[in-house]
Scaffold this motif. Structure first.
Motif, PDB file in Angstrom:
ATOM      1  N   ALA A   1       0.806  -1.264   0.108  1.00  0.00           N
ATOM      2  CA  ALA A   1       0.009   0.042  -0.036  1.00  0.00           C
ATOM      3  C   ALA A   1       0.867   1.320  -0.139  1.00  0.00           C
ATOM      4  O   ALA A   1       0.513   2.514  -0.351  1.00  0.00           O
ATOM      5  N   SER A   2       2.069   1.029   0.663  1.00  0.00           N
ATOM      6  CA  SER A   2       3.052   2.385   0.638  1.00  0.00           C
ATOM      7  C   SER A   2       3.667   2.669  -0.794  1.00  0.00           C
ATOM      8  O   SER A   2       4.151   3.549  -1.095  1.00  0.00           O
ATOM      9  N   LEU A   3       3.577   1.775  -1.826  1.00  0.00           N
ATOM     10  CA  LEU A   3       4.366   1.791  -3.136  1.00  0.00           C
ATOM     11  C   LEU A   3       3.799   3.202  -3.867  1.00  0.00           C
ATOM     12  O   LEU A   3       4.499   3.658  -4.652  1.00  0.00           O
ATOM     13  N   SER A   4       2.213   3.154  -3.823  1.00  0.00           N
ATOM     14  CA  SER A   4       1.571   4.095  -4.622  1.00  0.00           C
ATOM     15  C   SER A   4       0.147   4.573  -4.288  1.00  0.00           C
ATOM     16  O   SER A   4      -0.405   3.598  -3.479  1.00  0.00           O
ATOM     17  N   ALA A   5      -0.329   5.589  -4.575  1.00  0.00           N
ATOM     18  CA  ALA A   5      -1.646   5.927  -4.333  1.00  0.00           C
ATOM     19  C   ALA A   5      -2.702   4.971  -4.743  1.00  0.00           C
ATOM     20  O   ALA A   5      -3.675   4.557  -4.189  1.00  0.00           O
ATOM     21  N   TYR A   6      -2.349   4.162  -5.956  1.00  0.00           N
ATOM     22  CA  TYR A   6      -3.403   3.052  -6.527  1.00  0.00           C
ATOM     23  C   TYR A   6      -3.341   1.859  -5.532  1.00  0.00           C
ATOM     24  O   TYR A   6      -4.372   1.322  -5.333  1.00  0.00           O
ATOM     25  N   ASN A   7      -2.116   1.721  -5.066  1.00  0.00           N
ATOM     26  CA  ASN A   7      -1.961   0.333  -4.180  1.00  0.00           C
ATOM     27  C   ASN A   7      -2.556   0.746  -3.070  1.00  0.00           C
ATOM     28  O   ASN A   7      -3.323   0.048  -2.328  1.00  0.00           O
ATOM     29  N   ALA A   8      -2.556   1.830  -2.443  1.00  0.00           N
ATOM     30  CA  ALA A   8      -3.183   2.085  -1.077  1.00  0.00           C
ATOM     31  C   ALA A   8      -4.808   2.309  -1.626  1.00  0.00           C
ATOM     32  O   ALA A   8      -5.396   1.543  -0.550  1.00  0.00           O
ATOM     33  N   ALA A   9      -5.261   2.788  -2.389  1.00  0.00           N
ATOM     34  CA  ALA A   9      -6.498   2.604  -2.856  1.00  0.00           C
ATOM     35  C   ALA A   9      -7.240   1.201  -3.090  1.00  0.00           C
ATOM     36  O   ALA A   9      -8.188   0.851  -2.564  1.00  0.00           O
ATOM     37  N   PHE A  10      -6.236   0.538  -3.510  1.00  0.00           N
ATOM     38  CA  PHE A  10      -6.794  -0.816  -3.913  1.00  0.00           C
ATOM     39  C   PHE A  10      -6.906  -1.696  -2.381  1.00  0.00           C
ATOM     40  O   PHE A  10      -7.768  -2.417  -2.146  1.00  0.00           O
ATOM     41  N   TYR A  11      -5.792  -1.662  -1.456  1.00  0.00           N
ATOM     42  CA  TYR A  11      -5.766  -2.131  -0.174  1.00  0.00           C
ATOM     43  C   TYR A  11      -6.940  -1.588   0.514  1.00  0.00           C
ATOM     44  O   TYR A  11      -7.652  -2.473   1.195  1.00  0.00           O
ATOM     45  N   SER A  12      -7.156  -0.366   0.630  1.00  0.00           N
ATOM     46  CA  SER A  12      -8.542   0.125   1.030  1.00  0.00           C
ATOM     47  C   SER A  12      -9.818  -0.586   0.667  1.00  0.00           C
ATOM     48  O   SER A  12     -10.638  -1.158   1.451  1.00  0.00           O
ATOM     49  N   ALA A  13      -9.895  -0.500  -0.523  1.00  0.00           N
ATOM     50  CA  ALA A  13     -10.996  -1.306  -1.202  1.00  0.00           C
ATOM     51  C   ALA A  13     -11.186  -2.744  -0.826  1.00  0.00           C
ATOM     52  O   ALA A  13     -12.251  -3.430  -0.393  1.00  0.00           O
ATOM     53  N   LEU A  14      -9.844  -3.500  -0.753  1.00  0.00           N
ATOM     54  CA  LEU A  14      -9.897  -4.767  -0.363  1.00  0.00           C
ATOM     55  C   LEU A  14     -10.123  -5.018   0.991  1.00  0.00           C
ATOM     56  O   LEU A  14     -11.044  -5.869   1.504  1.00  0.00           O
ATOM     57  N   GLN A  15      -9.830  -4.018   2.024  1.00  0.00           N
ATOM     58  CA  GLN A  15     -10.059  -4.184   3.523  1.00  0.00           C
ATOM     59  C   GLN A  15     -11.768  -3.956   3.775  1.00  0.00           C
ATOM     60  O   GLN A  15     -12.264  -4.598   4.458  1.00  0.00           O
ATOM     61  N   ASN A  16     -12.196  -2.993   2.635  1.00  0.00           N
ATOM     62  CA  ASN A  16     -13.762  -2.882   2.914  1.00  0.00           C
ATOM     63  C   ASN A  16     -14.578  -4.119   2.374  1.00  0.00           C
ATOM     64  O   ASN A  16     -15.566  -4.334   3.109  1.00  0.00           O
ATOM     65  N   LEU A  17     -14.092  -4.820   1.302  1.00  0.00           N
ATOM     66  CA  LEU A  17     -14.703  -6.025   1.052  1.00  0.00           C
ATOM     67  C   LEU A  17     -14.547  -7.078   1.951  1.00  0.00           C
ATOM     68  O   LEU A  17     -15.493  -7.819   2.542  1.00  0.00           O
ATOM     69  N   LEU A  18     -13.186  -7.051   2.866  1.00  0.00           N
ATOM     70  CA  LEU A  18     -13.271  -8.212   4.170  1.00  0.00           C
ATOM     71  C   LEU A  18     -13.922  -7.757   5.088  1.00  0.00           C
ATOM     72  O   LEU A  18     -14.425  -8.682   5.927  1.00  0.00           O
TER      73      LEU A  18
END
Length: 94
Positions: free
Chosen positions: A18-35
């Motif tokens: 998530a710390s590599l890019s804004a996209y990765n951070a947004a992806f991780y946030s979306a993934l957490q919301n799914l979980l």
């Protein structure tokens, strides 16, 4: 699918992706919301996008899988990402 989503989130955390890019951070946030069962259609669409095609191909080599799984199927990480996006699409969550 929960098992695969947990696997993906654990990889994201362990490798600090998530710390590599804004996209990765947004992806991780979306993934957490799914979980956490609070994902909206944008979250689902982002997880589908991140587990599909060239994006998934870019991530697959960074993700950890069990050595036994890798010995049986060298494409196991990419295949697992594809299964996540297929299941999300077929669930009609978007």
């Amino acid at each position: 699918m929960r098992k695969d989503l947990d696997w993906l989130a654990q990889n994201w955390e362990r490798k600090q992706l998530a710390s590599l890019s804004a996209y990765n951070a947004a992806f991780y946030s979306a993934l957490q919301n799914l979980l956490n069962d609070c994902a909206n259609s944008q979250d689902v669409a982002l997880v589908i996008e991140g587990t599909l095609g060239k994006v998934a191909d870019g991530y697959a080599h960074m993700l950890d899988v069990e050595p036994e799984e890798l010995a049986i199927d060298p494409w196991v990480a990419l295949r697992r990402l594809g299964e996540i996006q297929e299941r999300l699409r077929s669930a009609g969550i978007t």
